[in-house]
Design an enzyme around this catalytic site. Structure first.
Site, mmCIF file in Angstrom:
data_model
loop_
_atom_site.group_PDB
_atom_site.id
_atom_site.type_symbol
_atom_site.label_atom_id
_atom_site.label_comp_id
_atom_site.label_asym_id
_atom_site.label_seq_id
_atom_site.Cartn_x
_atom_site.Cartn_y
_atom_site.Cartn_z
ATOM 1 N N ASP A 142 -0.440 -0.762 -2.370
ATOM 2 C CA ASP A 142 -1.590 -1.533 -2.838
ATOM 3 C C ASP A 142 -1.307 -2.183 -4.178
ATOM 4 O O ASP A 142 -0.401 -1.778 -4.904
ATOM 5 C CB ASP A 142 -2.832 -0.628 -2.945
ATOM 6 C CG ASP A 142 -2.633 0.526 -3.917
ATOM 7 O OD1 ASP A 142 -1.610 1.250 -3.798
ATOM 8 O OD2 ASP A 142 -3.465 0.698 -4.837
ATOM 9 N N GLU A 209 -3.148 3.756 -4.998
ATOM 10 C CA GLU A 209 -2.756 4.256 -6.324
ATOM 11 C C GLU A 209 -3.595 3.599 -7.402
ATOM 12 O O GLU A 209 -3.924 4.206 -8.409
ATOM 13 C CB GLU A 209 -1.268 3.989 -6.580
ATOM 14 C CG GLU A 209 -0.690 4.732 -7.783
ATOM 15 C CD GLU A 209 -0.831 4.022 -9.115
ATOM 16 O OE1 GLU A 209 -0.627 4.668 -10.145
ATOM 17 O OE2 GLU A 209 -1.154 2.815 -9.136
HETATM 18 ZN ZN LIG Z 1 1.794 1.239 -9.819
#
Ligand SMILES: [Zn+2]
Ligand SMILES: *[C@@H]1O[C@H](CO)[C@@H](O)[C@H](O)[C@H]1NC(C)=O
Ligand SMILES: *[C@@H]1O[C@H](CO)[C@@H](O)[C@H](O)[C@H]1NC(C)=O
Ligand SMILES: *[C@@H]1O[C@H](CO)[C@@H](O)[C@H](O)[C@H]1NC(C)=O
Length: 555
Positions: A142, A209
């Site tokens: 992501d 994340e």
């Molecule tokens: Zn990162």
């Protein structure tokens, strides 16, 4: 832990034996510099041959294309996303997987590629010797969203993946698609060379994340722990800090993060009786909250430097090897090896070495949010503030809670407030003129990470690989420079990588991306994210060497 008692004894003995060399010898003992490490056993021929492949224009063009293609898939992750299966915004990761299948055919035909929670990728590469613990290499698929109002500030559109001959442009080029594509490229190339690992390797790429990490690394961690067991990995390599020239020209410091600060947002909430402003009490909830904030800011956390901690190792390495550190500061660092007064003084003066270091030895606090009051003719019934904390390695969530509770208790009684702190009643007041509550604002408290051991073989492999990769690099920005290694405590924006979910899997966690200060155009999480193409290729070299070195290691 960097200094153990036998080592200290050796240091003292060395000082007594050769007083003329005292400072240098002490410093070198305090910050051991390990040798560059490159495969010398069965992987040596492949390791040499693969360099020629990586030098070839074809390989480089293909690698650049792979990153460019990955960047074109806008796999943004947003705050407050629902679970996978409910929130349709995760569907974009299927496009990214399709692109990976096309770009890395050998990985997808020869390795065990599985998904966890639909979109997390976990790839298993079985080694021939099951007695060796596998290595886990991680990254995230992501990216942080691009603020639409900033699109016109990008030199090339954020999801173009445009390559201009030097830079590859777009969101994720540095964080973290560049590193993910580098891992996949290293593995694909090794497979192309018919490399058969002795040790098993596992690659895991999460999907959030940049938000909570709960749908991504949180789920991956459970899967890995149930499959490989507690402490089932020899080491983990995740994204993190890289190498830096900030201590002076011609000197490169490799600064892997071996620890991360803890985290807590503390909400301070004051509620009092409302009423008309024409007959006010001496203090409204806003006035009381203000007094509490003044007290919090007047009592910052004391710097604490422990000889067993990561910041101490960092300061010793900087003092020993960074050019331009004033001699008195070097002397103080040396004295701090054995002298407790010097240690305390060093903790207070650490900001002189590098302003960022101050945050390393403290639990920092910043009052970042405040709300209260609705109307000028109504007494505010409530006022609250949120104080952001990054908890020092020497402390803990409990230590921080204790500090705030003790600090605010006298004020609670002075203002006749009943006081609840972190779910426990601290004091009640009768008569009570209101209520003070302190709590974990968003339920996101996190302990400081367990520090990665620095006196162990995995650390030597990591830094040896980084040093060898730098010494072999043909890049002008690297060639001929002195290279030193220093462990770091991750601060600020690198705090809380996906590794926070992986503490059970190994003690040896490294947050390191083999990139220098000037290899990103404008940093991550902002406009004009771009990576130097030759830095991308050098990262592939580093990761390949990391795999081959680990594959030769016999523990
Ligand atoms: Zn990162
Ligand atoms: C894939 O998984 C199977 C079953 O666990 C295993 O026998 C095989 O060695 C694995 N292959 C690779 C390349 O990891
Ligand atoms: C707290 O209560 C005591 C006793 O009722 C009173 O004398 C004092 O003024 C109160 N303090 C405040 C700040 O309201
Ligand atoms: C670590 O392991 C313990 C016990 O097996 C488990 O309760 C905990 O949730 C694990 N932590 C993480 C971050 O997975």
């Amino acid at each position: 832990m960097i200094l153990r008692v036998p080592l200290l004894a050796a240091v003292v003995a060395a000082v007594v034996a050769s007083p003329a060399q005292q400072p240098l010898s002490l410093a070198q003992h305090a910050c051991p510099q390990h040798h560059p490490l490159t495969p010398t056993g069965r992987n040596a021929p492949l390791s040499a041959h693969i360099q020629d492949i990586y030098d070839s224009p074809d390989f480089q063009a293909k690698t650049i294309q792979a990153l460019s293609g990955a960047v074109k898939v806008p796999s943004e992750s947003y705050d407050a996303m629902g679970p996978v299966g409910e929130d349709p915004r995760y569907a974009v990761f299927a496009d990214l997987h399709a692109f990976f299948r096309k770009s890395f055919p050998l990985i997808h035909s020869q390795l065990n590629v599985s998904t966890v929670n639909t979109y997390n990728l976990v790839i298993h590469w079985q080694g021939s010797d099951p007695s060796l613990l596998p290595i886990l290499m991680t990254g995230h698929q992501d990216v942080v969203p691009v603020d639409p109002s900033t699109w016109n500030q990008w030199e090339h559109p954020p999801y173009s993946g445009h390559y201009d001959g030097t830079w590859i442009w777009g969101r994720g080029t540095c964080d973290d698609k560049g590193p993910v594509v580098s891992i996949l490229t290293a593995v694909e190339t090794l497979l192309g060379q018919a490399f058969k690992p002795t040790r098993s390797f596992v690659f895991a790429f999460g999907i959030d994340e940049e938000s909570s990490g709960l749908q991504g690394a949180g789920k991956i961690a459970k899967y890995l722990q149930s499959t490989y067991g507690k402490n089932g990995f020899a080491a983990i390599l995740d994204e993190g800090s890289g190498f830096t020239e900030r201590f002076g020209e011609d000197t490169i410091f490799v600064v892997p993060s071996t620890s991360e600060k803890g985290y807590m947002d503390v909400k301070v909430d004051v509620s009092t009786l409302g009423g008309h402003s024409s007959v006010p009490p001496p203090h409204t909830s806003i006035g009381i909250l203000s007094a509490l904030i003044v007290t919090i800011e007047a009592n910052p956390h004391k710097p604490t430097l422990l000889r067993t901690g990561t910041p101490f190792a960092t300061i010793q390495c900087t003092a020993a090897h960074a050019p331009g550190i004033p001699q008195p500061l070097r002397d103080l660092a040396h004295a701090a090896l054995t002298d407790d007064d010097a240690l305390e003084k060093l903790g207070k003066q650490i900001g002189l070495v590098d302003p960022a270091y101050k945050a390393m030895v403290e639990t920092t606090q910043a009052v970042d949010l405040i709300v209260g009051g609705v109307k000028t003719n109504a007494l505010p019934e409530g006022a609250s503030a949120v104080v952001n904390h990054r908890i020092g390695e020497h402390s803990s969530v409990h230590g921080l809670q204790d500090h705030i509770t003790k600090l605010l208790a006298p004020l609670a009684s002075q203002f006749n407030l009943t006081f609840d702190a972190f779910g426990t009643s601290v004091s009640s007041s009768s008569p009570s003129s209101g209520h003070l509550t302190v709590s974990d604002a968003f339920g996101t408290a996190l302990e400081p990470a367990p520090p990665t051991p620095l006196d162990a073989e995995p650390w030597k492999i990591l830094v040896g690989t980084a040093k060898a990769s730098l010494s072999e690099s043909k890049r002008e920005s690297v060639v001929g420079k002195k290279v030193f290694v220093s462990p770091m405590l991750a601060l600020g924006n690198t705090v809380r990588t996906d590794t926070k979910s992986y503490w059970n899997l190994t003690k040896h966690i490294f947050r390191y991306t083999h990139m220098g200060d000037s290899d990103g155009y404008n940093g991550a999480h902002t406009v004009n994210e771009a990576i130097r193409a030759d830095a991308l290729i050098d990262n592939v070299r580093f990761l390949t060497k990391f795999i081959l070195n680990w594959d030769e290691a016999e523990f």
